[in-house]
Design an enzyme around this catalytic site. Structure first.
Site, PDB file in Angstrom:
ATOM      1  N   ASP A 192       5.161  -1.152  -8.784  1.00 52.90           N
ATOM      2  CA  ASP A 192       3.711  -1.355  -8.682  1.00 52.90           C
ATOM      3  C   ASP A 192       3.051  -0.082  -9.208  1.00 52.90           C
ATOM      4  OD1 ASP A 192       1.187  -2.324  -7.968  1.00 52.90           O
ATOM      5  OD2 ASP A 192       1.436  -1.946  -5.817  1.00 52.90           O
ATOM      6  N   GLN A 228       0.747 -11.995  -2.129  1.00 54.67           N
ATOM      7  CA  GLN A 228       1.513 -11.672  -3.333  1.00 54.67           C
ATOM      8  C   GLN A 228       2.991 -11.979  -3.131  1.00 54.67           C
ATOM      9  OE1 GLN A 228       0.289 -10.387  -6.428  1.00 54.67           O
ATOM     10  NE2 GLN A 228       2.359 -10.991  -7.023  1.00 54.67           N
ATOM     11  N   HIS A 253       0.203  -6.842   1.494  1.00 56.07           N
ATOM     12  CA  HIS A 253      -0.276  -7.823   0.504  1.00 56.07           C
ATOM     13  C   HIS A 253       0.590  -9.087   0.631  1.00 56.07           C
ATOM     14  CE1 HIS A 253      -2.338  -9.487  -2.762  1.00 56.07           C
ATOM     15  NE2 HIS A 253      -1.975  -8.704  -3.760  1.00 56.07           N
ATOM     16  N   CYS A 295       3.315  -7.054  -9.430  1.00 52.54           N
ATOM     17  CA  CYS A 295       2.191  -7.862  -8.952  1.00 52.54           C
ATOM     18  C   CYS A 295       1.008  -7.841  -9.907  1.00 52.54           C
ATOM     19  CB  CYS A 295       1.762  -7.386  -7.563  1.00 52.54           C
ATOM     20  SG  CYS A 295       1.128  -5.699  -7.518  1.00 52.54           S
ATOM     21  N   ARG A 334     -10.228  -9.292   1.436  1.00 52.00           N
ATOM     22  CA  ARG A 334      -9.539  -8.142   0.803  1.00 52.00           C
ATOM     23  C   ARG A 334     -10.341  -6.898   1.153  1.00 52.00           C
ATOM     24  NH1 ARG A 334      -7.285  -7.189  -5.257  1.00 52.00           N
ATOM     25  NH2 ARG A 334      -5.637  -8.442  -4.316  1.00 52.00           N
ATOM     26  N   ARG A 341       0.883 -17.275  -7.870  1.00 53.32           N
ATOM     27  CA  ARG A 341      -0.118 -16.979  -6.842  1.00 53.32           C
ATOM     28  C   ARG A 341      -0.902 -18.246  -6.507  1.00 53.32           C
ATOM     29  NH1 ARG A 341      -2.117 -11.786  -6.055  1.00 53.32           N
ATOM     30  NH2 ARG A 341      -3.206 -12.804  -4.338  1.00 53.32           N
TER      31      ARG A 341
END
Ligand code: CP
Ligand code: NVA
Length: 314
Positions: free
Chosen positions: A232, A144, A141, A272, A114, A300
């Site tokens: 988001d 996700q 991402h 998310c 990440r 996840r």
């Protein structure tokens, strides 16, 4: 030469990576999600498919879900994981992605990373001799979206072609991966973003060629009849200094009850996380009956277990 901000995804003939949904076919992604659903519903105490395998996890940004869901997925599949935080390693002191990749490849069977730039993940993958997973960049991402699509399939069944999705807010890393997912899973996607916060033009171009996407400035138009409404944070990691100007730019893009009323009767809400109640979404929506955000967070772990088995399993 591609104009995409995503470049190559590792050395030719090297290990398979998961840097972007764009690099995987729709059928293999669908099979991965079916596997994740089987893992979840079987509460599998399977033969430990990753016994003896070790995942390294490099973090140059914060994380709760990605960190713990990958750790739990590795443990649940019989393997182990090691966290390499920027502060406690040379990753935060300027050691190159190339050298870090070469060294970690000698110790572990796969690396999740990440960080900020997508280019750094691609550079890392180019020099790694083990599979590399994108655990979030400023651009994408993809992990996700495995969980988000899994949550959609749990709600609506495996064929998502008649499941319109509305993305409301920032044209950010999540919006980009939603565009890729729309292309790979065949659902229509409408994105409503304020001026100045549109998704990356080259990803929009990819979406226009490979998916059914519509861009609008009007969030109410985007949510009309949608069966998934998603948003988001307005200030992603690394944009903390822009918080105030973003709050002003995104006024009118908060997902609230009035917006959800215009969606389909069976619409679900996804996010998310982490979420900022009162900014991008009201508490009444995210804590309300249509919200699936905690199933999404749980997924996840299941989706990544299926991904890890696909990449590291023997
Ligand atoms: N959704 C997500 O990636 O959460 P974290 O930042 O906590 O990992
Ligand atoms: N867009 C957010 C996602 C967090 C999981 C960020 O990049 O901070």
């Amino acid at each position: 030469m591609s104009t995409s901000p995503e470049g190559t995804t590792g050395g030719i003939g090297g290990p398979r990576n998961f840097l972007s949904l764009r690099d995987w076919g729709g059928e293999e992604l669908a099979e991965m999600i079916s596997h994740a659903i089987r893992i979840k519903t079987a509460h599998a105490r399977e033969p430990r498919p990753l016994a003896g395998k070790v995942l390294g996890m490099v973090f140059r940004k914060s994380s709760t879900r990605t960190r713990v869901s990958f750790q739990a997925a590795m443990l649940g599949a019989g393997g182990h994981s090691i966290v390499i935080d920027a502060q406690g390693s040379h990753v935060g002191r300027g050691e190159s992605a190339a050298d870090t990749a070469r060294v970690l490849s000698r110790y572990v069977d796969g690396v999740m990373i990440r960080t900020f730039g997508q280019g750094e993940v691609e550079e890392f993958a180019k020099h790694a001799s083990v599979p590399v997973i994108n655990g979030l960049t400023d651009l994408l991402h993809p992990c996700q979206l495995l969980a988000d699509v899994m949550t959609m399939k749990e709600a609506f069944g495996s064929n998502l072609k008649g499941v319109p999705v509305a993305w409301i807010g920032d044209g950010n890393n999540m919006a980009h991966s939603w565009i890729h997912a729309a292309g790979r899973f065949g659902f229509p996607l409408r994105l409503a973003c304020p001026e100045g916060y549109d998704p990356d033009p080259s990803i929009v171009e990819w979406g226009r060629a490979n998916a059914d996407i519509t861009l609008t400035r009007d969030p109410h138009e985007a949510v009309e009849g949608a069966r998934v409404v998603t948003t988001d944070t307005w200030a992603s990691m690394g944009q903390e200094d822009e918080k105030e100007e973003r709050e002003a730019a995104f006024a009118g893009y908060r997902v609230d009850d009035a917006m959800m009323e215009r969606a389909a009767g069976d619409a679900i809400f996804l996010h998310c996380l982490p979420a900022y109640r009162g900014s991008e979404v009201t508490a009444s929506v995210i804590d309300g009956p249509r919200s699936r955000v905690f199933d999404e967070a749980e997924n996840r772990m299941h989706a990544q277990k299926a991904l890890l088995i696909a990449l590291l399993g023997s």
